[in-house]
Write a protein that holds these residues in place. Sequence first.
Motif, PDB file in Angstrom:
ATOM      1  N   SER A 143       1.106  -1.157   0.029  1.00 21.72           N
ATOM      2  CA  SER A 143       0.059   0.156  -0.101  1.00 21.72           C
ATOM      3  C   SER A 143       0.812   1.423  -0.086  1.00 21.72           C
ATOM      4  O   SER A 143       2.205   1.248   0.268  1.00 21.72           O
ATOM      5  CB  SER A 143      -0.931  -0.050   1.069  1.00 21.72           C
ATOM      6  OG  SER A 143      -0.239   0.199   2.292  1.00 21.72           O
ATOM      7  N   ALA A 144       0.391   2.482  -0.315  1.00 19.67           N
ATOM      8  CA  ALA A 144       0.959   3.578  -0.336  1.00 19.67           C
ATOM      9  C   ALA A 144       1.554   3.834   1.056  1.00 19.67           C
ATOM     10  O   ALA A 144       2.535   4.360   1.482  1.00 19.67           O
ATOM     11  CB  ALA A 144      -0.062   4.634  -0.728  1.00 19.67           C
ATOM     12  N   GLY A 145       0.558   3.646   2.307  1.00 14.67           N
ATOM     13  CA  GLY A 145       1.115   3.773   3.578  1.00 14.67           C
ATOM     14  C   GLY A 145       2.416   2.965   3.774  1.00 14.67           C
ATOM     15  O   GLY A 145       3.320   3.769   4.564  1.00 14.67           O
ATOM     16  N   GLN A 146       2.430   1.828   3.403  1.00 17.46           N
ATOM     17  CA  GLN A 146       3.511   0.967   3.655  1.00 17.46           C
ATOM     18  C   GLN A 146       4.763   1.573   2.939  1.00 17.46           C
ATOM     19  O   GLN A 146       6.075   1.648   3.627  1.00 17.46           O
ATOM     20  CB  GLN A 146       3.146  -0.568   3.295  1.00 17.46           C
ATOM     21  CG  GLN A 146       2.287  -1.117   4.262  1.00 17.46           C
ATOM     22  CD  GLN A 146       2.367  -2.921   3.969  1.00 17.46           C
ATOM     23  OE1 GLN A 146       2.910  -3.097   2.870  1.00 17.46           O
ATOM     24  NE2 GLN A 146       1.598  -3.379   4.876  1.00 17.46           N
TER      25      GLN A 146
ATOM     26  N   THR B 115      -1.155  -4.020   9.682  1.00 20.14           N
ATOM     27  CA  THR B 115      -0.436  -3.047   8.741  1.00 20.14           C
ATOM     28  C   THR B 115       1.008  -3.267   8.371  1.00 20.14           C
ATOM     29  O   THR B 115       1.404  -2.479   7.432  1.00 20.14           O
ATOM     30  CB  THR B 115      -0.929  -1.680   8.946  1.00 20.14           C
ATOM     31  OG1 THR B 115      -0.283  -1.533  10.545  1.00 20.14           O
ATOM     32  CG2 THR B 115      -2.437  -1.337   9.041  1.00 20.14           C
ATOM     33  N   GLY B 116       1.557  -4.371   8.745  1.00 19.31           N
ATOM     34  CA  GLY B 116       3.034  -4.498   8.689  1.00 19.31           C
ATOM     35  C   GLY B 116       4.013  -3.631   9.035  1.00 19.31           C
ATOM     36  O   GLY B 116       5.241  -3.748   8.855  1.00 19.31           O
ATOM     37  N   LYS B 117       3.880  -3.259  10.419  1.00 16.86           N
ATOM     38  CA  LYS B 117       4.471  -2.118  11.159  1.00 16.86           C
ATOM     39  C   LYS B 117       5.679  -2.863  11.586  1.00 16.86           C
ATOM     40  O   LYS B 117       6.701  -2.273  11.153  1.00 16.86           O
ATOM     41  CB  LYS B 117       3.669  -1.538  12.173  1.00 16.86           C
ATOM     42  CG  LYS B 117       2.443  -0.827  11.992  1.00 16.86           C
ATOM     43  CD  LYS B 117       1.924  -0.237  13.250  1.00 16.86           C
ATOM     44  CE  LYS B 117       1.344  -1.258  14.358  1.00 16.86           C
ATOM     45  NZ  LYS B 117       0.448  -2.070  13.838  1.00 16.86           N
TER      46      LYS B 117
ATOM     47  N   GLY C 234       3.343   1.042  17.155  1.00 14.48           N
ATOM     48  CA  GLY C 234       2.248   0.755  18.041  1.00 14.48           C
ATOM     49  C   GLY C 234       0.873   1.056  17.439  1.00 14.48           C
ATOM     50  O   GLY C 234       0.791   1.649  16.487  1.00 14.48           O
ATOM     51  N   ASP C 235      -0.020   0.490  18.356  1.00 16.12           N
ATOM     52  CA  ASP C 235      -1.527   0.536  17.968  1.00 16.12           C
ATOM     53  C   ASP C 235      -2.118   1.178  18.976  1.00 16.12           C
ATOM     54  O   ASP C 235      -2.509   0.553  19.920  1.00 16.12           O
ATOM     55  CB  ASP C 235      -2.127  -0.738  17.633  1.00 16.12           C
ATOM     56  CG  ASP C 235      -3.558  -0.569  17.368  1.00 16.12           C
ATOM     57  OD1 ASP C 235      -4.051   0.299  17.182  1.00 16.12           O
ATOM     58  OD2 ASP C 235      -4.247  -1.839  17.068  1.00 16.12           O
ATOM     59  N   VAL C 236      -2.565   2.599  19.110  1.00 14.81           N
ATOM     60  CA  VAL C 236      -3.255   3.398  20.291  1.00 14.81           C
ATOM     61  C   VAL C 236      -4.724   2.888  20.314  1.00 14.81           C
ATOM     62  O   VAL C 236      -5.228   3.308  21.507  1.00 14.81           O
ATOM     63  CB  VAL C 236      -3.173   4.765  20.004  1.00 14.81           C
ATOM     64  CG1 VAL C 236      -1.451   5.220  20.018  1.00 14.81           C
ATOM     65  CG2 VAL C 236      -3.808   5.105  18.674  1.00 14.81           C
TER      66      VAL C 236
ATOM     67  N   VAL D  13      -4.070  -2.602   5.790  1.00  8.37           N
ATOM     68  CA  VAL D  13      -3.987  -3.978   6.457  1.00  8.37           C
ATOM     69  C   VAL D  13      -3.733  -5.032   5.473  1.00  8.37           C
ATOM     70  O   VAL D  13      -4.532  -5.015   4.369  1.00  8.37           O
ATOM     71  CB  VAL D  13      -5.590  -4.140   7.147  1.00  8.37           C
ATOM     72  CG1 VAL D  13      -5.717  -5.655   7.551  1.00  8.37           C
ATOM     73  CG2 VAL D  13      -5.636  -3.229   8.336  1.00  8.37           C
ATOM     74  N   VAL D  14      -2.978  -5.831   5.707  1.00  5.47           N
ATOM     75  CA  VAL D  14      -2.785  -6.905   4.832  1.00  5.47           C
ATOM     76  C   VAL D  14      -2.913  -8.311   5.208  1.00  5.47           C
ATOM     77  O   VAL D  14      -2.396  -9.365   4.707  1.00  5.47           O
ATOM     78  CB  VAL D  14      -1.058  -6.864   4.327  1.00  5.47           C
ATOM     79  CG1 VAL D  14      -0.983  -5.592   3.640  1.00  5.47           C
ATOM     80  CG2 VAL D  14      -0.108  -6.961   5.601  1.00  5.47           C
ATOM     81  N   ARG D  15      -3.620  -8.407   6.334  1.00  8.57           N
ATOM     82  CA  ARG D  15      -3.968  -9.659   6.874  1.00  8.57           C
ATOM     83  C   ARG D  15      -5.209 -10.098   6.097  1.00  8.57           C
ATOM     84  O   ARG D  15      -5.638  -9.630   5.083  1.00  8.57           O
ATOM     85  CB  ARG D  15      -4.294  -9.798   8.290  1.00  8.57           C
ATOM     86  CG  ARG D  15      -2.878  -9.655   9.039  1.00  8.57           C
ATOM     87  CD  ARG D  15      -2.919  -9.631  10.555  1.00  8.57           C
ATOM     88  NE  ARG D  15      -1.792  -9.442  11.199  1.00  8.57           N
ATOM     89  CZ  ARG D  15      -1.781  -9.020  12.713  1.00  8.57           C
ATOM     90  NH1 ARG D  15      -2.762  -9.003  13.336  1.00  8.57           N
ATOM     91  NH2 ARG D  15      -0.356  -8.981  13.147  1.00  8.57           N
ATOM     92  N   HIS D  16      -6.218 -11.224   6.735  1.00  7.70           N
ATOM     93  CA  HIS D  16      -7.213 -11.724   6.227  1.00  7.70           C
ATOM     94  C   HIS D  16      -8.178 -10.418   6.027  1.00  7.70           C
ATOM     95  O   HIS D  16      -8.188  -9.595   6.775  1.00  7.70           O
ATOM     96  CB  HIS D  16      -7.952 -12.954   6.969  1.00  7.70           C
ATOM     97  CG  HIS D  16      -8.960 -13.464   6.724  1.00  7.70           C
ATOM     98  ND1 HIS D  16     -10.081 -13.081   6.450  1.00  7.70           N
ATOM     99  CD2 HIS D  16      -9.034 -14.935   6.338  1.00  7.70           C
ATOM    100  CE1 HIS D  16     -11.070 -13.847   5.897  1.00  7.70           C
ATOM    101  NE2 HIS D  16     -10.406 -15.082   6.061  1.00  7.70           N
ATOM    102  N   PRO D  17      -8.897 -10.595   4.894  1.00  9.45           N
ATOM    103  CA  PRO D  17     -10.107  -9.513   4.660  1.00  9.45           C
ATOM    104  C   PRO D  17     -10.746  -9.157   5.802  1.00  9.45           C
ATOM    105  O   PRO D  17     -11.318  -8.020   5.924  1.00  9.45           O
ATOM    106  CB  PRO D  17     -10.773  -9.978   3.443  1.00  9.45           C
ATOM    107  CG  PRO D  17      -9.693 -11.105   2.817  1.00  9.45           C
ATOM    108  CD  PRO D  17      -9.009 -11.508   3.920  1.00  9.45           C
ATOM    109  N   LEU D  18     -11.242 -10.114   6.415  1.00 11.26           N
ATOM    110  CA  LEU D  18     -12.115  -9.774   7.552  1.00 11.26           C
ATOM    111  C   LEU D  18     -11.276  -8.952   8.762  1.00 11.26           C
ATOM    112  O   LEU D  18     -12.073  -8.272   9.551  1.00 11.26           O
ATOM    113  CB  LEU D  18     -12.434 -11.106   8.412  1.00 11.26           C
ATOM    114  CG  LEU D  18     -13.578 -11.870   8.010  1.00 11.26           C
ATOM    115  CD1 LEU D  18     -13.499 -13.321   8.688  1.00 11.26           C
ATOM    116  CD2 LEU D  18     -14.848 -11.272   7.975  1.00 11.26           C
TER     117      LEU D  18
END
Length: 333
Positions: free
Chosen positions: A130-133, A154-156, A277-279, A315-320
């Motif tokens: 993604s652009a963010g990545q 999100t691959g952080k 991190g994920d706030v 997000v690059v995990r499962h579509p759910l």
Amino acid sequence: MPVMPKTENGFLGDKTKTGEYEVKISLGNNGQAANILGQQDQHLSGLEKSLHAKLIIRGDELTIRGLKEDVAEAQRVFQHLIILANGDVTITPTAIRYAIAAKNEDAQLASNLAQTVFMTAKGKSIKVKSAGQWYYMQAIKHSDLVFAIGPAGTGKTYLAVMMAVSALKARAVSKIVLARPAVEAGEKLGFLPGDLQDKVNPYLRPVYDALDEALGKEQAAKYVERGIIEVVPLAYMRGRTLDEAFIILDEAQNTTPQQMKMFLTRLGMGSKAVITGDVTQIDLPLGQTCGLIEAERRLHDIEEIVFCYLSKVDVVRHPLVQKIIEAYERKWI
């Protein structure tokens, strides 16, 4: 049929007798067409629904038909997917969702996403999704201190570890230090068997997994044994100065302001640090100030420090996972 002039959106199509617009696109060859459309064209119906355009495939030629705006949008999405396919990217439902979400992004984006940024020990080509990545990866390349804030998946951590291994291989740094706060996520560490290291290892498992993929299990284990790679609880960082090191602090939402300040002041000469991190998933005791949020507030004006914000689009995990994040973002009714 008259050819429509090219617009600012890059659209070049024909107007049919029914008043619809139509454009034909070559998907390259049958192999690329199968990659883009999926086995037995399984992606086609979902693309039609999302793009609000009629998609007709004959061999490797795609015809897009519908309202002018919808056809232009679909054309941009397929141009994005074609560039990815040309870069040997396997087109997954996640890649398609992102192509649709990024339809208004710069045309250069697809070329960026087709680039290999790292080769794993098994020869797997790692590309950002993604652009963010992509911007996150560029920030790590060009800045000595980067914060990556965003939801799960999100691959952080993964991208930070890949960049750390790249720096180590290029001899830009002499060691990698990966730290996590050992904060209990609703469970008590004291009930786990073993010494402190055994107790915190489960918290460090995602970091070990990324290292194993980047280097191979044997090489990663050798680097850890020789101290070239350290995977440690955050508390072990106190009192140290880290020169020529690539330092990653993962799960930084679970630091206190004092711990965050302690970590940030470990940075020595020739070193680089990434804090992730994920706030939305803070496990600190109720009423305790989050060190990541406090750092964002205090440090956002320092030009040399970069804050990268990833979102559900990355997000690059499962579509759910993306849908779950959306559900938790909505206000409870």
